[in-house]
Enzyme design. Structure first.
Site, mmCIF file in Angstrom:
data_model
loop_
_atom_site.group_PDB
_atom_site.id
_atom_site.type_symbol
_atom_site.label_atom_id
_atom_site.label_comp_id
_atom_site.label_asym_id
_atom_site.label_seq_id
_atom_site.Cartn_x
_atom_site.Cartn_y
_atom_site.Cartn_z
ATOM 1 N N HIS A 183 16.280 -14.105 -21.934
ATOM 2 C CA HIS A 183 17.466 -14.099 -21.074
ATOM 3 C C HIS A 183 17.402 -15.232 -20.070
ATOM 4 O O HIS A 183 16.329 -15.741 -19.751
ATOM 5 C CB HIS A 183 17.609 -12.760 -20.348
ATOM 6 C CG HIS A 183 16.398 -12.361 -19.565
ATOM 7 N ND1 HIS A 183 15.312 -11.750 -20.145
ATOM 8 C CD2 HIS A 183 16.083 -12.492 -18.263
ATOM 9 C CE1 HIS A 183 14.382 -11.514 -19.236
ATOM 10 N NE2 HIS A 183 14.824 -11.975 -18.067
ATOM 11 N N HIS A 186 18.655 -16.130 -16.166
ATOM 12 C CA HIS A 186 19.226 -15.659 -14.904
ATOM 13 C C HIS A 186 20.208 -16.702 -14.382
ATOM 14 O O HIS A 186 19.875 -17.893 -14.315
ATOM 15 C CB HIS A 186 18.133 -15.496 -13.846
ATOM 16 C CG HIS A 186 17.115 -14.451 -14.142
ATOM 17 N ND1 HIS A 186 17.190 -13.182 -13.642
ATOM 18 C CD2 HIS A 186 15.988 -14.494 -14.895
ATOM 19 C CE1 HIS A 186 16.141 -12.479 -14.055
ATOM 20 N NE2 HIS A 186 15.395 -13.256 -14.822
HETATM 21 P P1 5GP Z 1 12.942 -10.854 -15.876
HETATM 22 O O1 5GP Z 1 12.181 -10.228 -14.725
HETATM 23 O O2 5GP Z 1 12.435 -10.331 -17.190
HETATM 24 O O3 5GP Z 1 13.042 -12.345 -15.823
HETATM 25 O O4 5GP Z 1 14.420 -10.352 -15.708
HETATM 26 C C1 5GP Z 1 14.855 -9.113 -16.159
HETATM 27 C C2 5GP Z 1 16.011 -8.746 -15.299
HETATM 28 O O5 5GP Z 1 16.661 -7.661 -15.911
HETATM 29 C C3 5GP Z 1 15.622 -8.296 -13.889
HETATM 30 O O6 5GP Z 1 16.222 -9.144 -12.939
HETATM 31 C C4 5GP Z 1 16.143 -6.870 -13.816
HETATM 32 O O7 5GP Z 1 16.725 -6.585 -12.574
HETATM 33 C C5 5GP Z 1 17.160 -6.817 -14.910
HETATM 34 N N1 5GP Z 1 17.302 -5.513 -15.514
HETATM 35 C C6 5GP Z 1 16.331 -4.681 -15.973
HETATM 36 N N2 5GP Z 1 16.849 -3.570 -16.505
HETATM 37 C C7 5GP Z 1 18.199 -3.696 -16.389
HETATM 38 C C8 5GP Z 1 19.292 -2.848 -16.769
HETATM 39 O O8 5GP Z 1 19.141 -1.765 -17.324
HETATM 40 N N3 5GP Z 1 20.546 -3.320 -16.504
HETATM 41 C C9 5GP Z 1 20.752 -4.525 -15.879
HETATM 42 N N4 5GP Z 1 22.020 -4.877 -15.653
HETATM 43 N N5 5GP Z 1 19.749 -5.338 -15.516
HETATM 44 C C10 5GP Z 1 18.489 -4.922 -15.773
#
Ligand code: 5GP
Ligand code: ZN
Length: 139
Positions: A102, A104
């Site tokens: 993903h 951001h």
């Molecule tokens: P990472 O930390 O892997 O770069 O980003 C994952 C992102 O996914 C985090 O910012 C977290 O807040 C978001 N996230 C995790 N679970 C969910 C969810 O169930 N729904 C949404 N909308 N965001 C999520």
């Protein structure tokens, strides 16, 4: 399209977990982050499951990047932030908590002092929903 039955982003893509959707096409999806590091924080994913930058297909990577640019434009039109980062994390040390590739879309405020691993704090769900509505109007 490959999916992982235990992956929360695959569940969002399948409509099995609710989200504040911003954009969807045949290959990608954009939705609000429920733990926003700043107001307007959104996520862009390929629909096909891949863990990270090393395993995502060229096609999915390209399409996700194009959608990220589209969403970044809409977030900027909506909030006029001081700046905006596209951030993409690979592995726990880099702050990756969801193992589905993903990007951001992260609006920035002057002197917000956001660190690379910003930590997760649940946002105001009603406010995120209202903001999603405003951002969608620019897409
Ligand atoms: P990472 O930390 O892997 O770069 O980003 C994952 C992102 O996914 C985090 O910012 C977290 O807040 C978001 N996230 C995790 N679970 C969910 C969810 O169930 N729904 C949404 N909308 N965001 C999520
Ligand atoms: Zn997945």
């Amino acid at each position: 399209m490959g999916r992982d039955p235990d992956c929360v982003f695959c569940k969002i893509a399948a409509g099995e977990v609710p989200s504040f959707m911003l954009y969807e096409d045949d290959a990608t999806l954009a939705f609000m982050d429920i733990n926003p590091a700043n107001e307007g924080h959104a996520l862009v994913i390929p629909k096909e499951h891949a863990t990270d930058l090393y395993t995502v297909s060229d096609e999915a990577l390209a399409r996700t990047t194009l959608t990220a640019r589209k969403v970044a434009g809409a977030v900027t039109k909506t909030l006029n932030p001081d700046g905006l980062n596209l951030v993409q994390c690979n592995g726990p040390a880099a702050g990756q908590s969801v193992m589905h590739f993903h990007v951001h879309v992260l609006p920035r405020v002057n002197d917000d002092c956001l660190s690379m691993n910003w930590g997760l704090k649940l946002g105001d769900i009603d406010a995120i929903g209202r903001l999603a509505e405003r951002i969608r109007q620019w897409i």
